[in-house]
Design an enzyme around this catalytic site. Structure first.
Site, short mmCIF file in Angstrom:
data_model
loop_
_atom_site.label_atom_id
_atom_site.label_comp_id
_atom_site.label_asym_id
_atom_site.label_seq_id
_atom_site.Cartn_x
_atom_site.Cartn_y
_atom_site.Cartn_z
N MET A 52 0.83 -1.22 0.00
CA MET A 52 0.00 0.00 0.00
C MET A 52 0.86 1.26 0.00
SD MET A 52 -1.45 0.12 3.87
CE MET A 52 -0.36 0.11 5.28
N HIS A 130 -1.27 -4.80 -6.11
CA HIS A 130 -0.92 -4.62 -4.70
C HIS A 130 -2.08 -4.95 -3.79
CE1 HIS A 130 -3.20 -0.99 -3.41
NE2 HIS A 130 -3.24 -0.75 -4.71
N CYS A 131 -1.76 -5.09 -2.51
CA CYS A 131 -2.75 -5.13 -1.43
C CYS A 131 -2.11 -4.34 -0.29
CB CYS A 131 -3.11 -6.58 -1.07
SG CYS A 131 -1.72 -7.65 -0.70
N ALA A 132 -2.32 -4.72 0.95
CA ALA A 132 -1.73 -3.94 2.05
C ALA A 132 -0.22 -4.16 2.15
CB ALA A 132 -2.41 -4.30 3.36
N SER A 138 -2.68 -9.91 -3.18
CA SER A 138 -2.15 -9.56 -4.51
C SER A 138 -1.28 -10.68 -5.06
CB SER A 138 -1.37 -8.25 -4.44
OG SER A 138 -0.36 -8.31 -3.45
#
EC number: 3.1.3.16
Length: 198
Positions: A52, A130-132, A138
């Site tokens: 993130m 992406h993710c966190a 992701s």
């Protein structure tokens, strides 16, 4: 002599059914290799996997030449992405996935893989997924892409991504990826040409 040669040839043409790995085998592979990752890593040509922090760095993405973003944590407090945030120069695709073993991310395997594939089929395009943290949600979607569009086994897809980045999808996602792996392999085995087709 001819009979023994014939039996050897027959043995070599017998195909052994593909067996997908267990969760424990996958976790052993995932624990190995490099155990660190950056905010962003290029894990496949023009495909970047990250977190993130990088998703909020519009200048950094611009410097990488990113034209598309796939946010696997769409709508979450830490990952509020949108078309408005990236402006007109970057196309945005949001997947509202939770990083929980009980969450069914498999519904997003094919649509996300298609989005990544269409992006990478466009001249000059680059995608940031992406993710966190960039290791579970992701990563699961990137693995599914490699399996669906590049015929990688799950193990080979993991090893390919791990050349560039440490990843660790949660156990529920691994289970769903194993199911995808099994489905894709059984499908490819039934579609193999027979001797008559050649």
């Amino acid at each position: 002599m001819v009979d023994s040669l014939k039996s050897t040839e027959e043995k070599s043409t017998i195909s052994i059914p593909y067996e997908s790995p267990t969760i424990e085998q996958l976790e052993d592979i995932l624990h190995g290799g490099q155990l660190s990752c950056n905010h962003v890593d290029e894990v496949w040509p023009n495909l970047f996997l990250g977190d993130m922090y990088m998703s909020h760095d519009r200048y950094g993405l611009w410097r990488l030449g990113v034209t598309h973003v796939l946010n696997a944590a769409h709508g979450k407090m830490c990952c509020k992405g949108s078309d408005d945030f990236y402006g007109t120069t970057v196309k945005y695709y949001g997947v509202a996935a939770n990083d929980l073993p009980t969450f069914d991310i498999s519904h997003f395997f094919y649509p996300s893989a298609q989005y990544i594939h269409q992006t990478l089929s466009t001249a000059g395009a680059k995608i940031f997924v992406h993710c966190a943290v960039g290791v579970s949600r992701s990563a699961a979607l990137v693995l599914a892409y490699l399996m669906i569009f590049h015929n990688y086994t799950l193990v080979d897809a993991i090893l390919k991504v791990k050349e560039k980045r440490w990843i660790f999808p949660n156990r529920g996602f691994l289970k769903q990826l194993i199911a995808l792996d099994s489905t894709l392999k059984s499908k490819s085995q039934t579609e193999k040409p027979t001797q008559d087709d050649l």
